[in-house]
Design an enzyme around this catalytic site. Sequence first.
Site, PDB file in Angstrom:
ATOM      1  N   GLU A   1       0.800  -1.218   0.000  1.00 35.60           N
ATOM      2  CA  GLU A   1       0.000   0.000   0.000  1.00 35.60           C
ATOM      3  C   GLU A   1       0.839   1.277   0.000  1.00 35.60           C
ATOM      4  O   GLU A   1       0.805   2.058   0.966  1.00 35.60           O
ATOM      5  CB  GLU A   1      -0.955   0.007   1.204  1.00 35.60           C
TER       6      GLU A   1
ATOM      7  N   GLU B   1      -5.280  -8.537   0.842  1.00 33.46           N
ATOM      8  CA  GLU B   1      -5.908  -8.191   2.124  1.00 33.46           C
ATOM      9  C   GLU B   1      -7.393  -7.965   1.919  1.00 33.46           C
ATOM     10  O   GLU B   1      -7.801  -7.231   1.015  1.00 33.46           O
ATOM     11  CB  GLU B   1      -5.340  -6.894   2.730  1.00 33.46           C
TER      12      GLU B   1
END
Length: 479
Positions: free
Chosen positions: A178, A384
């Site tokens: 991320e 995720e």
Amino acid sequence: MTTTNQGNPDYRDSGLVFPPGFTFGSATASYQVEGAFDEDGRSPSIWDTFSKTPGKVWNGDTGDVACDHYHRLDSDLDLMKDLGLGAYRFSIAWPRIQPTASGEVNQAGIDFYARLVDGLLERGIRPVATLYHWDLPQYLEDAGGWAARATTDAFERYAKIMGAALGDRVHTWTTLNEPWCSAYLGYGQGGHAPGRSEPASALAAVHHLNLAHGRAVQALRATSSGDPEYSITLNFHVLRGVGDAAPEAMRRIDALANRAFTHPLLKGEYPADLLEDTASVTDWSFVHEGDLAAINQPIDVLGVNYYSTATVRLWDGVSPKQMNDGHKGTAGGTAWPGSDLAVEFVEQAGPYTAMGWNIAPEGLEELLVSLSAEFPDQPLMITENGAAFDDVVAADGSVPDPKRLDYLRRHFTAAHRAIERGVDLRGYFVWSLLDNFEWGYGYAKRFGIVRVDFDTLERTVKDSGLWYADLARTGVLPE
Ligand code: IFM
């Protein structure tokens, strides 16, 4: 693949059969679970510094002990085996590997991750290793952090070290987790470490993180003696818009949050509209000749993190709201204090998780289908997905967590629908294996499919964990 009751508008299907070889995994990250913050040569990361700065993290919580995973490695590995995980996604703490500015390798740090990887392989679990999940060595931040180009040089050296140490055994290398969070929350909005609010630095960080990825892929390829796969994990903004200028608001955030990463990584270019939109903030002169070619490395899988949608509206000049990652009903945002880029993130309809994030499984299906349409040759992996809820331990010690289980069922249904629509989705990692240090929220938000009692550090598999073990073993979405 067969389905029994496909078409349930709530995405609450069961009996769906996932393709043979589909990976069922779970994920954690070093600072969130390891603890042992000053042991065996580890030096501070930006998250040690940030969490020890008063007012930055809920309740003053830190990752000093976290889940004590560092000392409980063997029993946690046994737990993963009991859950039937096919793969485990973990991250490596850079300050354990190179604790000082000299860059010298700390063998004790390598040894810990070698034990982890070997322990996974012994139990038949594929190691998916992320090089960077936000714990930048503090000495690198002191030298400019991700706003400084030199950090990409350091990252390339670190990648070489890890490739040589574990590249014979790691199944999948992930360079970054991320980078949106690292750049915009860390250097723009300031709610994450290192806590800087400098829009121009945030955009420099975007580029340096992209460049660090490209250089790391090359470094890992050069040093890994096995045949690992290569990847990066991005958190996407699945956008909805309100107001007359909704398309423009969505376009701006799509450029900043999504295409600022996917286009250099997968197409070797920055979107022209991104450069135009941000011209008052930076001239992008930190992009040097050759950088885009270095960034645009082939990867085997693109990691997709998804939790909820985001709804945006063009700022009307009357009610500027700083975008943040905890605003009720939003999936986070990007702060641009003082710039004319302001787009408000508006409250969305529930239901919500304990993070205040709206539950929208259809957004996951839409994201996977749209990525697959834009990048048809790029296999995808959900790296995720999961949910925080306020769990209550039952009198018998069990942890019934029907809301998390329902969230997972609905998102696995969404993933299966995407596969049926032709998406090349290789696997799914539930966030998270363990309740852990949830960044600015400390230990207040529990994402685990395994409960951690933060007084005793005892682990208890929640009902969602038992349900997931069934899915991982059979490949069929259970009742
Ligand atoms: O806990 C985080 C993780 O570190 C990165 N992705 C989102 C998760 C939930 O907020």
